[in-house]
Design a protein around this motif. Structure first.
Motif, PDB file in Angstrom:
ATOM      1  N   GLY A   1      -4.989  -2.254  -5.573  1.00 41.51           N
ATOM      2  CA  GLY A   1      -5.027  -1.578  -3.830  1.00 41.51           C
ATOM      3  C   GLY A   1      -5.130  -0.426  -3.871  1.00 41.51           C
ATOM      4  N   GLU A   2      -5.783  -0.132  -2.604  1.00 39.04           N
ATOM      5  CA  GLU A   2      -6.679   1.084  -2.224  1.00 39.04           C
ATOM      6  C   GLU A   2      -5.693   2.366  -2.541  1.00 39.04           C
ATOM      7  OE1 GLU A   2      -9.955   0.759  -1.708  1.00 39.04           O
ATOM      8  OE2 GLU A   2      -9.712  -1.667  -1.556  1.00 39.04           O
ATOM      9  N   PRO A   3      -6.454   3.614  -2.749  1.00 32.88           N
ATOM     10  CA  PRO A   3      -5.812   4.670  -2.397  1.00 32.88           C
ATOM     11  C   PRO A   3      -5.046   5.158  -1.442  1.00 32.88           C
ATOM     12  CG  PRO A   3      -8.081   4.840  -3.110  1.00 32.88           C
ATOM     13  CD  PRO A   3      -7.806   3.580  -3.276  1.00 32.88           C
ATOM     14  N   LEU A   4      -3.511   5.375  -1.257  1.00 27.70           N
ATOM     15  CA  LEU A   4      -3.168   5.964  -0.068  1.00 27.70           C
ATOM     16  C   LEU A   4      -2.867   7.106   0.071  1.00 27.70           C
ATOM     17  CD1 LEU A   4      -0.120   3.086  -0.676  1.00 27.70           C
ATOM     18  CD2 LEU A   4      -1.877   3.231   0.796  1.00 27.70           C
ATOM     19  N   HIS A   5      -3.037   8.046   1.096  1.00 27.82           N
ATOM     20  CA  HIS A   5      -2.947   9.210   1.020  1.00 27.82           C
ATOM     21  C   HIS A   5      -1.433   9.904   1.984  1.00 27.82           C
ATOM     22  CE1 HIS A   5      -7.571  10.583   0.080  1.00 27.82           C
ATOM     23  NE2 HIS A   5      -7.204   9.031   0.073  1.00 27.82           N
ATOM     24  N   ILE A   6      -1.178  10.515   0.968  1.00 31.45           N
ATOM     25  CA  ILE A   6       0.330  10.818   1.286  1.00 31.45           C
ATOM     26  C   ILE A   6       0.273  11.709   1.483  1.00 31.45           C
ATOM     27  CG2 ILE A   6       2.490  10.640   0.445  1.00 31.45           C
ATOM     28  CD1 ILE A   6       1.587   8.293  -1.651  1.00 31.45           C
TER      29      ILE A   6
ATOM     30  N   GLY B   1       6.402  14.651   5.091  1.00 32.94           N
ATOM     31  CA  GLY B   1       6.998  13.598   6.124  1.00 32.94           C
ATOM     32  C   GLY B   1       6.499  13.107   6.384  1.00 32.94           C
ATOM     33  N   ASP B   2       6.414  12.258   5.534  1.00 28.36           N
ATOM     34  CA  ASP B   2       5.663  10.484   5.375  1.00 28.36           C
ATOM     35  C   ASP B   2       6.737  10.350   3.962  1.00 28.36           C
ATOM     36  OD1 ASP B   2       2.845  10.927   6.107  1.00 28.36           O
ATOM     37  OD2 ASP B   2       2.352  10.353   4.226  1.00 28.36           O
ATOM     38  N   THR B   3       7.440   8.727   4.734  1.00 25.64           N
ATOM     39  CA  THR B   3       7.567   8.113   4.008  1.00 25.64           C
ATOM     40  C   THR B   3       7.449   6.625   3.112  1.00 25.64           C
ATOM     41  OG1 THR B   3       9.496   8.909   5.744  1.00 25.64           O
ATOM     42  CG2 THR B   3      10.260   6.963   4.487  1.00 25.64           C
ATOM     43  N   LEU B   4       7.818   6.619   2.586  1.00 25.93           N
ATOM     44  CA  LEU B   4       7.385   5.091   1.356  1.00 25.93           C
ATOM     45  C   LEU B   4       7.889   4.263   0.770  1.00 25.93           C
ATOM     46  CD1 LEU B   4       5.705   7.905   0.542  1.00 25.93           C
ATOM     47  CD2 LEU B   4       4.560   6.653  -0.383  1.00 25.93           C
ATOM     48  N   PHE B   5       8.068   3.021   0.975  1.00 24.70           N
ATOM     49  CA  PHE B   5       8.747   1.968   0.791  1.00 24.70           C
ATOM     50  C   PHE B   5       8.692   1.144  -0.707  1.00 24.70           C
ATOM     51  CE2 PHE B   5      10.091   3.057   4.658  1.00 24.70           C
ATOM     52  CZ  PHE B   5      11.410   3.132   4.463  1.00 24.70           C
ATOM     53  N   PHE B   6       8.754   1.703  -2.279  1.00 25.75           N
ATOM     54  CA  PHE B   6       7.932   0.708  -3.284  1.00 25.75           C
ATOM     55  C   PHE B   6       8.713  -0.400  -3.472  1.00 25.75           C
ATOM     56  CE2 PHE B   6       5.849   5.102  -2.890  1.00 25.75           C
ATOM     57  CZ  PHE B   6       4.311   4.376  -4.328  1.00 25.75           C
ATOM     58  N   PRO B   7       8.277  -1.629  -3.471  1.00 26.61           N
ATOM     59  CA  PRO B   7       9.217  -2.346  -3.911  1.00 26.61           C
ATOM     60  C   PRO B   7       9.278  -2.406  -5.982  1.00 26.61           C
ATOM     61  CG  PRO B   7       7.151  -3.359  -2.990  1.00 26.61           C
ATOM     62  CD  PRO B   7       6.782  -1.725  -2.734  1.00 26.61           C
ATOM     63  N   ALA B   8       9.508  -3.387  -6.140  1.00 29.38           N
ATOM     64  CA  ALA B   8      10.083  -2.734  -7.454  1.00 29.38           C
ATOM     65  C   ALA B   8       8.833  -3.137  -8.562  1.00 29.38           C
ATOM     66  CB  ALA B   8      11.631  -3.795  -7.467  1.00 29.38           C
ATOM     67  N   HIS B   9       8.588  -2.882  -9.381  1.00 30.70           N
ATOM     68  CA  HIS B   9       7.702  -3.645 -10.388  1.00 30.70           C
ATOM     69  C   HIS B   9       6.423  -2.239  -9.329  1.00 30.70           C
ATOM     70  CE1 HIS B   9       9.727  -5.715 -12.530  1.00 30.70           C
ATOM     71  NE2 HIS B   9      11.103  -5.839 -11.457  1.00 30.70           N
ATOM     72  N   THR B  10       5.876  -1.601  -8.970  1.00 37.30           N
ATOM     73  CA  THR B  10       4.682  -1.515  -8.510  1.00 37.30           C
ATOM     74  C   THR B  10       4.709  -0.218  -8.970  1.00 37.30           C
ATOM     75  OG1 THR B  10       5.929  -1.322  -5.981  1.00 37.30           O
ATOM     76  CG2 THR B  10       4.468   0.241  -6.406  1.00 37.30           C
ATOM     77  N   THR B  11       3.286  -0.169  -9.285  1.00 33.27           N
ATOM     78  CA  THR B  11       2.636   0.541 -10.744  1.00 33.27           C
ATOM     79  C   THR B  11       0.997   1.128 -10.250  1.00 33.27           C
ATOM     80  OG1 THR B  11       1.203  -1.808 -11.504  1.00 33.27           O
ATOM     81  CG2 THR B  11       3.285  -1.263 -12.706  1.00 33.27           C
ATOM     82  N   GLY B  12       0.338   2.110 -10.556  1.00 31.46           N
ATOM     83  CA  GLY B  12      -0.274   2.237  -9.955  1.00 31.46           C
ATOM     84  C   GLY B  12      -0.714   3.903 -10.786  1.00 31.46           C
ATOM     85  N   VAL B  13      -1.281   4.603 -10.296  1.00 35.57           N
ATOM     86  CA  VAL B  13      -1.106   6.218 -10.588  1.00 35.57           C
ATOM     87  C   VAL B  13      -0.766   7.256  -9.389  1.00 35.57           C
ATOM     88  CG1 VAL B  13      -2.964   7.863 -11.339  1.00 35.57           C
ATOM     89  CG2 VAL B  13      -3.435   5.639 -12.430  1.00 35.57           C
ATOM     90  N   TRP B  14      -0.152   8.108  -9.791  1.00 33.78           N
ATOM     91  CA  TRP B  14       0.164   9.877  -8.991  1.00 33.78           C
ATOM     92  C   TRP B  14      -1.413   9.824  -9.194  1.00 33.78           C
ATOM     93  CZ3 TRP B  14       3.016   9.223  -4.700  1.00 33.78           C
ATOM     94  CH2 TRP B  14       4.389   8.413  -4.986  1.00 33.78           C
ATOM     95  N   HIS B  15      -1.331  11.064  -8.571  1.00 31.16           N
ATOM     96  CA  HIS B  15      -3.030  11.991  -8.490  1.00 31.16           C
ATOM     97  C   HIS B  15      -1.762  13.050  -7.711  1.00 31.16           C
ATOM     98  CE1 HIS B  15      -6.365  14.011  -7.477  1.00 31.16           C
ATOM     99  NE2 HIS B  15      -5.512  14.986  -8.701  1.00 31.16           N
ATOM    100  N   ILE B  16      -1.195  13.513  -8.172  1.00 26.09           N
ATOM    101  CA  ILE B  16      -0.295  15.138  -7.387  1.00 26.09           C
ATOM    102  C   ILE B  16      -1.700  16.118  -7.447  1.00 26.09           C
ATOM    103  CG2 ILE B  16       1.604  17.160  -6.906  1.00 26.09           C
ATOM    104  CD1 ILE B  16       2.252  13.440  -7.588  1.00 26.09           C
ATOM    105  N   THR B  17      -1.930  15.859  -5.488  1.00 29.20           N
ATOM    106  CA  THR B  17      -2.884  17.194  -5.450  1.00 29.20           C
ATOM    107  C   THR B  17      -2.459  18.872  -4.952  1.00 29.20           C
ATOM    108  OG1 THR B  17      -2.986  16.616  -3.091  1.00 29.20           O
ATOM    109  CG2 THR B  17      -5.076  15.982  -5.037  1.00 29.20           C
ATOM    110  N   GLU B  18      -0.752  18.983  -4.572  1.00 32.05           N
ATOM    111  CA  GLU B  18      -0.477  20.092  -4.613  1.00 32.05           C
ATOM    112  C   GLU B  18       0.826  19.717  -4.490  1.00 32.05           C
ATOM    113  OE1 GLU B  18       0.966  21.508  -0.134  1.00 32.05           O
ATOM    114  OE2 GLU B  18      -1.116  21.082  -0.006  1.00 32.05           O
ATOM    115  N   THR B  19       1.702  20.866  -5.595  1.00 32.57           N
ATOM    116  CA  THR B  19       3.223  20.360  -5.981  1.00 32.57           C
ATOM    117  C   THR B  19       3.633  19.465  -4.517  1.00 32.57           C
ATOM    118  OG1 THR B  19       3.236  22.102  -7.549  1.00 32.57           O
ATOM    119  CG2 THR B  19       4.780  21.913  -6.701  1.00 32.57           C
ATOM    120  N   LEU B  20       4.122  18.454  -5.260  1.00 33.39           N
ATOM    121  CA  LEU B  20       5.165  17.524  -4.512  1.00 33.39           C
ATOM    122  C   LEU B  20       6.985  17.227  -4.802  1.00 33.39           C
ATOM    123  CD1 LEU B  20       4.646  14.970  -2.756  1.00 33.39           C
ATOM    124  CD2 LEU B  20       4.862  13.694  -4.074  1.00 33.39           C
TER     125      LEU B  20
END
Length: 117
Positions: A81-86, A89-108
């Protein structure tokens, strides 16, 4: 029945060290901290407050997850998939078995609810 209230979770200072990612992409790896909340009647699900310092790591959690971002910013790139900028204030709903890479740009910092399988 006891109701748990965590005041000012965006600035709460009582977070406990929780290690780091299983699959870091950057060195040094991100550092995790948080508070796990025992929510009566929700077992075996998990909930709490989680924080991560800047860096990159692979998401390997097989569980579905709901999260609300309290502070910080990141980019999550799903495996297919395409990168998601988060950001705060954002709310996310991850389905089971979602894989990918987190890039934490500011302490989250987030509130999370992990659905046990």
């Amino acid at each position: 029945m006891r109701i748990t209230v965590l005041k000012n979770t965006a600035t709460l200072t009582d977070l406990q060290p929780q290690g780091g990612p299983a699959r870091p992409v950057t060195q040094p790896p991100c550092a995790f901290s948080g508070i796990d909340v025992d929510l009566a009647g929700a077992a075996p699900h998990q909930t709490g407050i989680w924080e991560c310092t800047p860096g990159k790591f692979e998401r390997v959690l097989p569980n579905a997850e709901v999260m609300h971002i309290l502070t910080g910013a990141c980019i999550f790139t799903p495996t297919e998939g395409e990168p998601l900028h988060i950001q705060a204030g954002d709310t996310l709903f991850f389905p089971a078995h979602t894989t990918g890479v987190w890039h934490i740009t500011e302490t989250l910092r987030k509130v999370f609810f992990i659905v046990a399988q």
